[in-house]
Design an enzyme around this catalytic site. Structure first.
Site, PDB file in Angstrom:
ATOM      1  N   ASN A   5       0.812  -1.224   0.000  1.00 27.35           N
ATOM      2  CA  ASN A   5       0.000   0.000   0.000  1.00 27.35           C
ATOM      3  C   ASN A   5       0.845   1.274   0.000  1.00 27.35           C
ATOM      4  O   ASN A   5       0.365   2.338  -0.382  1.00 27.35           O
ATOM      5  CB  ASN A   5      -0.925   0.017   1.228  1.00 27.35           C
ATOM      6  CG  ASN A   5      -2.205  -0.779   0.976  1.00 27.35           C
ATOM      7  OD1 ASN A   5      -2.574  -1.031  -0.182  1.00 27.35           O
ATOM      8  ND2 ASN A   5      -2.883  -1.177   2.039  1.00 27.35           N
TER       9      ASN A   5
ATOM     10  N   HIS B 255      -1.103  -7.832   5.424  1.00 27.39           N
ATOM     11  CA  HIS B 255       0.279  -7.385   5.269  1.00 27.39           C
ATOM     12  C   HIS B 255       0.390  -6.136   4.397  1.00 27.39           C
ATOM     13  O   HIS B 255       1.361  -5.976   3.643  1.00 27.39           O
ATOM     14  CB  HIS B 255       1.143  -8.536   4.709  1.00 27.39           C
ATOM     15  CG  HIS B 255       0.898  -9.823   5.423  1.00 27.39           C
ATOM     16  ND1 HIS B 255      -0.011 -10.748   4.976  1.00 27.39           N
ATOM     17  CD2 HIS B 255       1.377 -10.296   6.591  1.00 27.39           C
ATOM     18  CE1 HIS B 255      -0.066 -11.756   5.836  1.00 27.39           C
ATOM     19  NE2 HIS B 255       0.748 -11.508   6.822  1.00 27.39           N
ATOM     20  N   CYS B 256      -0.632  -5.277   4.488  1.00 25.75           N
ATOM     21  CA  CYS B 256      -0.664  -4.015   3.711  1.00 25.75           C
ATOM     22  C   CYS B 256      -0.554  -4.255   2.215  1.00 25.75           C
ATOM     23  O   CYS B 256      -0.112  -3.362   1.484  1.00 25.75           O
ATOM     24  CB  CYS B 256       0.430  -3.041   4.148  1.00 25.75           C
ATOM     25  SG  CYS B 256       0.286  -2.534   5.848  1.00 25.75           S
ATOM     26  N   THR B 257      -0.899  -5.454   1.750  1.00 25.90           N
ATOM     27  CA  THR B 257      -0.850  -5.690   0.304  1.00 25.90           C
ATOM     28  C   THR B 257      -2.070  -6.478  -0.159  1.00 25.90           C
ATOM     29  O   THR B 257      -1.956  -7.662  -0.530  1.00 25.90           O
ATOM     30  CB  THR B 257       0.492  -6.312  -0.153  1.00 25.90           C
ATOM     31  OG1 THR B 257       0.441  -6.505  -1.575  1.00 25.90           O
ATOM     32  CG2 THR B 257       0.827  -7.624   0.528  1.00 25.90           C
TER      33      THR B 257
END
Ligand code: PLP
Length: 390
Positions: free
Chosen positions: A103, A342-344
């Protein structure tokens, strides 16, 4: 290394433990050189400036940067990525990125899409996270300004062929931004040889420094609009941000104590070498993967054992929510991993785990084989308990 109270397998988020030299340098800096760097001319201010200069010099050595002043310090990778993306792009520009990005790349790009009307193409990798560089070249258009890629996926551990993309970027006169959050200190990086124009890196992961440190390498011929304007201790009479580097991109007081620690972290890496660190981490990673895939119901994400990768093992156990798995590992076994997205979310869509998220275990250079064995045994025990309770 100090006694470990837990088995720490969350190095992809922030590395731990740190070499004792990092901790000692921070304490020493706090006691002896924590005046304001680059401002006063008294002895302690000069000492503080020297701390920053040394850290910059070592970073330049590690990433083969000719002039250390082409490296601007930042709080973390996200800060460095924002400086690169917001500082470079203008209305009408086109950017190529990938379906694996964090992100911290995606959100600044999406924000500029809304604010400036830039265009963004997400090149799709396969489900294992492997990128075909031909797809990157095929996406270049007349208004393509930037290719932005992570060097290694923080979900799948795949390694992006940065040199090949760098060759394409140079030939097609497009700038290349590399997110080195998962590679700095672990994979060899040579900005010139790899054709990298902008390199965003954290200090708190593979470089073994503290949180609140990181930076951006900016090619000497590339001019960015600063993200922040303010005091630099130089050209103070001028109303504009000075052109001189690194001051142009470093408004405000820098993190001297953090950089004293980071400097020692880099020294440690230069001594060990990224090659040796990567080889050890990869071996631990393969052992973890082999152990986990012997447990019935476990699915591993990313490439198979044997394919080069960074130390990231994301997995699912059938019938167990990833956050429950992370909770049980923490509470019952004292093992620290990270569950969720995991911010993805892009990476999870790519890997087919968007509905569930995953558990991510990320060993580091100080992880011991016995800790990998304990992790495998813990997942097996959780799996067996679940089966027996059915
Ligand atoms: C690939 C990638 N990019 C960016 C980031 C953001 O890094 P930072 O926490 O240093 O801002 C991370 C963090 O995990 C990451 O893995």
């Amino acid at each position: 290394m100090q006694n470990k109270p837990i088995i720490y397998l969350d190095n992809a988020a922030t590395s731990w433990p740190k070499p004792p030299s990092v901790i000692e340098a921070m304490e020493r800096s706090m006691r002896e050189s924590a005046a304001n760097p680059g401002r006063g001319s008294h002895a302690m201010a000069v000492k503080a400036s020297r701390v920053l200069f040394e850290a910059r010099k070592k970073l330049a050595r590690l990433f083969r940067v000719n002039n250390p002043n082409d490296i601007a310090f930042a709080l973390n990778t996200t800060h460095a990525l924002n400086l690169a993306i917001q500082g470079l792009l203008k209305p009408g520009d086109h950017v190529i990125t990938t379906s694996l990005e964090h992100n911290s790349v995606r959100r600044p790009l999406e924000a500029l899409k809304r604010k400036l009307g830039i265009e963004v193409t997400y090149v799709q990798t396969d489900a294992k996270g492997l990128l075909n560089v031909k797809d990157v070249e095929a996406s270049i258009k007349s208004n393509t300004k930037l290719i932005a890629v992570s060097h290694s996926s923080n979900l799948l551990g795949t390694i992006t062929p940065v040199s090949d993309i760098g060759e394409i970027a140079r030939r097609r006169k497009v700038k290349l931004l590399v997110d080195a959050a998962q590679s700095a200190g672990v994979l060899p990086i040579d900005v010139e040889a790899m054709g990298i124009d902008l390199l965003a890196f954290p200090g708190h992961k593979g470089l073994l420094g503290p949180q609140g440190t990181g930076g951006l390498y900016i090619h000497p011929e590339l001019e960015l609009e600063p993200l922040m304007h303010g005091g630099t201790g130089s050209k103070s009479e001028a109303p504009e941000q000075p052109l001189v580097r690194p001051d142009r991109y470093e408004a405000g007081t820098q993190n001297t104590v953090g950089m004293a620690g980071l400097s020692e972290g880099i020294s440690y890496i230069l001594k060990e070498t990224p090659e040796v660190i990567h080889a050890k981490e990869q071996q631990l990673t393969y052992e973890l993967m082999e152990g986990l895939q012997r447990i019935p119901g476990v699915t591993l994400l990313g490439p198979e054992v044997g394919v080069e990768r960074t130390a990231i093992v994301s997995f699912l156990l059938e019938g167990v929510d990833p956050s429950e798995m992370a909770f049980l590992l923490d509470q019952q076994f004292g093992i620290a991993v990270r569950a969720g997205f995991h911010c993805t979310p892009l990476g999870h869509e790519t890997a087919g785990s968007f509905e569930t998220g995953a558990v991510r275990a990320s060993p580091g250079y100080f992880t011991e084989k016995s800790e990998i064995v304990s992790m495998i045994a813990a997942v097996k025990e959780i799996s067996d308990t679940l089966k027996n309770n059915k």
